[in-house]
Design a protein around this motif. Structure first.
Motif, short mmCIF file in Angstrom:
data_model
loop_
_atom_site.label_atom_id
_atom_site.label_comp_id
_atom_site.label_asym_id
_atom_site.label_seq_id
_atom_site.Cartn_x
_atom_site.Cartn_y
_atom_site.Cartn_z
N GLU A 1 1.38 9.12 2.43
CA GLU A 1 2.52 9.94 2.02
C GLU A 1 3.51 9.18 1.14
O GLU A 1 4.28 9.79 0.40
CB GLU A 1 3.26 10.48 3.25
N GLN A 2 3.50 7.85 1.24
CA GLN A 2 4.46 7.04 0.49
C GLN A 2 3.88 6.48 -0.80
O GLN A 2 4.59 5.85 -1.58
CB GLN A 2 4.93 5.86 1.36
N ALA A 3 2.59 6.71 -1.05
CA ALA A 3 1.90 6.01 -2.14
C ALA A 3 2.51 6.31 -3.51
O ALA A 3 2.71 5.39 -4.31
CB ALA A 3 0.42 6.38 -2.14
N ASP A 4 2.81 7.56 -3.79
CA ASP A 4 3.35 7.90 -5.11
C ASP A 4 4.69 7.20 -5.35
O ASP A 4 4.93 6.62 -6.41
CB ASP A 4 3.53 9.42 -5.24
N GLU A 5 5.58 7.27 -4.35
CA GLU A 5 6.90 6.68 -4.51
C GLU A 5 6.82 5.16 -4.65
O GLU A 5 7.45 4.58 -5.54
CB GLU A 5 7.79 7.04 -3.31
N ILE A 6 6.03 4.51 -3.79
CA ILE A 6 5.93 3.05 -3.85
C ILE A 6 5.30 2.59 -5.16
O ILE A 6 5.72 1.60 -5.75
CB ILE A 6 5.12 2.50 -2.65
N SER A 7 4.30 3.31 -5.64
CA SER A 7 3.65 2.91 -6.89
C SER A 7 4.60 3.00 -8.06
O SER A 7 4.48 2.24 -9.03
CB SER A 7 2.41 3.78 -7.14
N ARG A 8 5.57 3.91 -7.99
CA ARG A 8 6.57 3.99 -9.07
C ARG A 8 7.56 2.84 -9.00
O ARG A 8 8.11 2.41 -10.02
CB ARG A 8 7.33 5.32 -8.98
N LEU A 9 7.79 2.33 -7.80
CA LEU A 9 8.80 1.29 -7.61
C LEU A 9 8.24 -0.13 -7.76
O LEU A 9 8.98 -1.05 -8.11
CB LEU A 9 9.43 1.43 -6.22
N SER A 10 6.94 -0.32 -7.46
CA SER A 10 6.37 -1.67 -7.36
C SER A 10 5.39 -1.96 -8.48
O SER A 10 4.65 -1.09 -8.94
CB SER A 10 5.67 -1.83 -6.02
N GLY A 11 5.37 -3.23 -8.87
CA GLY A 11 4.36 -3.68 -9.83
C GLY A 11 3.19 -4.37 -9.17
O GLY A 11 2.27 -4.84 -9.85
N LEU A 12 3.20 -4.45 -7.81
CA LEU A 12 2.14 -5.13 -7.08
C LEU A 12 0.97 -4.20 -6.80
O LEU A 12 1.13 -2.98 -6.77
CB LEU A 12 2.69 -5.66 -5.75
N PRO A 13 -0.21 -4.78 -6.57
CA PRO A 13 -1.35 -3.96 -6.13
C PRO A 13 -0.99 -3.24 -4.84
O PRO A 13 -0.26 -3.76 -4.00
CB PRO A 13 -2.47 -4.97 -5.90
N LEU A 14 -1.54 -2.02 -4.68
CA LEU A 14 -1.17 -1.19 -3.56
C LEU A 14 -2.36 -0.92 -2.64
O LEU A 14 -3.44 -0.53 -3.09
CB LEU A 14 -0.63 0.15 -4.08
#
Length: 423
Positions: free
Chosen positions: A153-166
């Protein structure tokens, strides 16, 4: 970058569990077997999360984690019940490639810089429960972590905020959709963890969708192989652990392509005139580790993980009948070590009067340790001598006494080589 499918094992009281509270279910399959089967199903890595609460339970879980890392044929990431830097150390020293810090716990947030500095940021995965937590610790995470872990559920938001591999915890049905997201490098969770799930089939689907995943792709096309008069190529099959030759079989194009697609050795049965997946009836599957082509392009060497016996007679290898032999001195280092170790273990099980090895076992661990220390000192002295023969002799003496110690503590050469391989 290849996208990875990573099954998860939730570890509690020495068993694998799923669900929480009243919905918790305990797996009937031992955790070591789950770990061993992960690679066979096509897993790229394995995630193990410890649900223990007390320090005593956590120590037991570390012991389970060591056994899991020993059995898994893929890298392992470990986490759960981390309270201090020592817990991260235990996870990594158990054999894990990475350790997870849970940023839902403030104490874990305080650990990140310290453990990253000691073990390297590539060893640290940070789980963030939500975007707010990530944003609060963003600079720290981006500086000191190698990967961010979050729920689906958090993947979209975190991917927008982080430059690290997810790394994403897939709770349901569509891991392929998650893998299609550019920044998502790892999918784990229920969506890829069921023992019945065929990850090789999922990877085939991902490839068709243009998602880069780890599959077997031949660098030489079937058309370029030199086939025999029946349009087939002989395949020599070898145990990837021991290099023992297991069997000889034949492949046609369909068998070759099926082997690449499924990761399980598949041949053409000349006697039955049909496709034959080794182990389909016996359970003695052969899982591909590598396929090599000889210089003439007419023979394949397959290195495999063999389940059970390769031969229909029940023998491990089809080559068990000796026709002729000339005595020779074995020079393969690992075989020599194993042969000497086997003799030492046999002396322990079947004492022989006058045996120096039995003398050491009878005197006990203190005597064995004393001899190991003495022989170590002899190596140091011999190393100062310009004659190389002396140091060869002393190292041999030392290794023998170390093997006696190994046998006393029930440590095998496989245990040692696994540990060295991990380093």
């Amino acid at each position: 970058m290849k996208k990875l499918l990573v099954p998860v094992i939730y570890l509690k009281d020495g068993t694998a569990v799923s669900g929480f509270g009243s919905e918790e279910r305990v797996s009937e399959v031992p955790v070591e077997e789950l770990a061993a089967g992960a690679s066979d199903r096509g897993a790229d890595e394995l995630l193990v999360l410890d649900f223990s609460e007390s320090d005593a339970e956590h120590d037991r879980a570390i012991g389970d984690l060591i056994r899991i890392c020993d059995r898994a044929e893929v890298p392992v990431t470990g986490g759960g019940n981390v309270r201090r830097m020592e817990d991260v150390k235990k996870i990594l020293y158990a054999g894990c490639r990475r350790a997870v810090l849970n940023f839902a716990k403030e104490s874990n947030c305080d650990l990140l810089e310290e453990v990253s500095g000691k073990f390297g940021k590539d060893k640290i995965v940070v789980f963030v429960p939500d975007g707010e937590t990530f944003w609060k610790h963003r600079e720290q995470i981006e500086t000191f972590a190698g990967m961010v872990f979050c729920d689906e559920e958090q993947a979209d938001e975190i991917s927008r905020l982080s430059g690290l591999p997810l790394m994403v915890m897939a709770k349901s049905g569509n891991p392929e959709k998650l893998l299609a997201e550019e920044q998502v490098c790892v999918v784990t969770g229920a969506g890829v963890s069921g023992p019945e799930q065929d990850l090789m089939a999922l990877k085939a689907s991902c490839r068709e969708a243009g998602i880069p995943v780890n599959t077997f792709e031949s660098s030489v096309s079937w058309a370029e192989f030199k086939k025999n008069s029946d349009g087939m190529v002989p395949v020599i099959v070898q145990d990837y652990r021991t290099d023992e030759v297991l069997m000889l079989a034949y492949m046609n194009e369909e068998a070759f392509e099926t082997t690449l697609k499924t990761g399980r050795m598949t041949y053409w049965s000349r006697s039955r005139n049909e496709l034959w997946t080794k182990g389909l009836t016996s359970g003695h599957f052969q899982y591909v580790k590598s396929l090599m082509l000889d210089c003439d392009g007419d023979t394949i060497l397959a290195r495999v993980s063999q389940i059970g016996a390769a031969c229909h007679t029940g023998n491990k290898t089809c080559f068990f009948r000796e026709l002729a032999k000339k005595e020779y001195e074995e020079r393969n280092p690992l075989k020599v070590f194993q042969q000497v170790y086997d003799v030492i273990c046999d002396r322990k099980q079947h004492p022989k009067e006058g045996s120096y090895t039995n003398y050491l076992f009878d005197k006990g661990i203190d005597k064995i340790l004393k001899k190991v220390g003495e022989e170590c000192t002899e190596i140091v002295i011999a190393a100062k001598n310009p004659d190389p023969e002396e140091i060869k002799y002393e190292i041999s003496d030392f290794l023998y006494h170390v093997m006696v110690l190994m046998a006393e503590k029930e440590i095998t050469w496989e245990d040692i080589t696994r540990e060295l391989a991990r380093r």
